[in-house]
Scaffold this active site. Structure first.
Site, short mmCIF file in Angstrom:
data_model
loop_
_atom_site.label_atom_id
_atom_site.label_comp_id
_atom_site.label_asym_id
_atom_site.label_seq_id
_atom_site.Cartn_x
_atom_site.Cartn_y
_atom_site.Cartn_z
N ARG A 189 0.86 -1.20 0.00
CA ARG A 189 0.00 0.00 0.00
C ARG A 189 0.89 1.24 0.00
O ARG A 189 2.12 1.14 -0.08
CB ARG A 189 -0.90 -0.03 1.24
CG ARG A 189 -0.09 0.13 2.52
CD ARG A 189 -0.94 0.10 3.77
NE ARG A 189 -0.20 0.66 4.89
CZ ARG A 189 -0.60 0.65 6.15
NH1 ARG A 189 -1.74 0.07 6.47
NH2 ARG A 189 0.13 1.21 7.10
N ASN A 246 11.66 0.72 1.47
CA ASN A 246 10.55 1.65 1.71
C ASN A 246 9.75 1.33 2.97
O ASN A 246 9.15 2.23 3.57
CB ASN A 246 9.64 1.60 0.46
CG ASN A 246 8.30 2.24 0.69
OD1 ASN A 246 8.19 3.47 0.68
ND2 ASN A 246 7.26 1.44 0.92
N TYR A 248 11.54 7.45 15.58
CA TYR A 248 11.47 7.56 14.11
C TYR A 248 12.64 8.40 13.59
O TYR A 248 13.33 8.02 12.63
CB TYR A 248 10.13 8.20 13.73
CG TYR A 248 9.84 8.29 12.25
CD1 TYR A 248 9.47 7.17 11.52
CD2 TYR A 248 9.90 9.52 11.58
CE1 TYR A 248 9.17 7.26 10.16
CE2 TYR A 248 9.61 9.62 10.22
CZ TYR A 248 9.24 8.48 9.52
OH TYR A 248 8.95 8.58 8.17
N THR A 277 -0.72 9.07 2.64
CA THR A 277 -0.68 7.60 2.61
C THR A 277 -1.38 7.08 3.88
O THR A 277 -1.66 7.87 4.79
CB THR A 277 0.76 7.06 2.62
OG1 THR A 277 1.33 7.33 3.91
CG2 THR A 277 1.64 7.66 1.53
#
Ligand code: NAD
Length: 247
Positions: free
Chosen positions: A16, A85, A150, A185
């Site tokens: 996705r 990714n 992150y 996204t």
């Protein structure tokens, strides 16, 4: 003639979001593409047709990577393009960030990229050519409040990219990082950990006044995957509507 004719691309996190968008564009441009994901990507692969194959894959596991590289070579031939990714992002204040959460960010966003580069390189070395594209973030360029885990991993990806570029230039392998700003996204729009109403608002603060669609990042990935970027390696490609222009 497609811009990726004859290329074989391996894209992680391809079920996705941006990964699926990259796969779709690459196939249109003539590549054969393996998408991998911890989620089921079989519907995405079916939609993209015969030049796409889905393999279940946890990027934190070495044995999964070995299986993915072997199956990709058996199906389509040696790998020409790797897009690291797959990733996760969770906001958390210091007091509630657990060791498990920090470790999960490290394992998926950082160790996964390391394993991907290490285990895919021999396939590229065989043909004397390859392009690795590591998806970092603008969070790999400056600090973002509440995003300690992150940010740590995305800075690491930027650094690892440069070392790999130095080590593997001699084999014709180019390694670059992409640093997206805010992209529409599931990570930003369907993330229980992110306030969606703030996401579109964030777009208003950047020079171009909006957030981006995945295809806009795919177009940059296409350039880096193709031979058009033949002299780019070890470089940071920022795609953020001007968000970092003020820093
Ligand atoms: P997304 O959540 O839609 O896609 C990420 C994919 O990675 C998902 O399909 C997920 O299942 C997969 N994944 C997670 N853990 C995995 C694992 N252990 N093994 C295999 N796959 C796994 O998000 P996206 O926005 O498309 O993100 C793609 C990349 O872009 C990520 O690295 C992300 O950090 C980066 N990025 C996103 C944005 C943004 O605004 N969306 C901005 C900068 C960078």
């Amino acid at each position: 003639m497609g811009r990726l004719d004859g290329k074989v691309a391996l894209i992680t996190g391809g079920a996705r979001g941006m990964g699926a968008s990259h796969a779709e564009l690459f196939i249109k441009e003539g590549a054969k593409v393996v998408i991998t994901d911890i989620l089921d990507g079989s519907e995405t692969a079916k939609r993209l047709g015969d030049h796409c194959k889905y393999i279940q894959h946890d990027v934190t596991k070495r044995e999964d990577w070995e299986k993915v590289v072997k199956e990709t070579e058996e199906t389509f031939g040696p790998i020409s393009v790797l897009i690291n990714n797959a990733g996760i992002a969770r906001f958390a204040p210091w007091e509630s960030r657990t060791d498990e959460d920090y470790d999960q960010h490290y394992r998926i966003n950082q160790l996964g990229v390391y394993l991907g580069m290490q285990i895919t390189a021999p396939s590229m070395i065989k043909t004397g050519k390859g392009s690795m594209i590591n998806i970092s973030s603008i969070a790999g360029l400056f600090g973002s409040a509440g995003l300690m885990a992150y940010t740590a991993t995305k800075f690491a990806v930027r650094g690892m990219t440069k070392v790999a570029a130095l080590d593997w230039g001699q084999y014709g392998i180019r390694v670059n990082s992409i640093h997206p700003g805010v992209i529409r996204t599931p990570m930003t729009m369907e993330n229980p950990n992110v306030d969606v109403s703030l996401v579109e608002q964030m777009g208003e603060t950047v020079a171009l006044g909006r957030i981006a669609d995945p295809i806009e990042v795919s177009n940059l990935a296409l350039f880096l995957a193709s031979d058009e970027s033949s002299y780019s390696t070890g470089a940071e490609f920022v795609i953020d509507g001007g968000q970092t222009a003020k820093y």
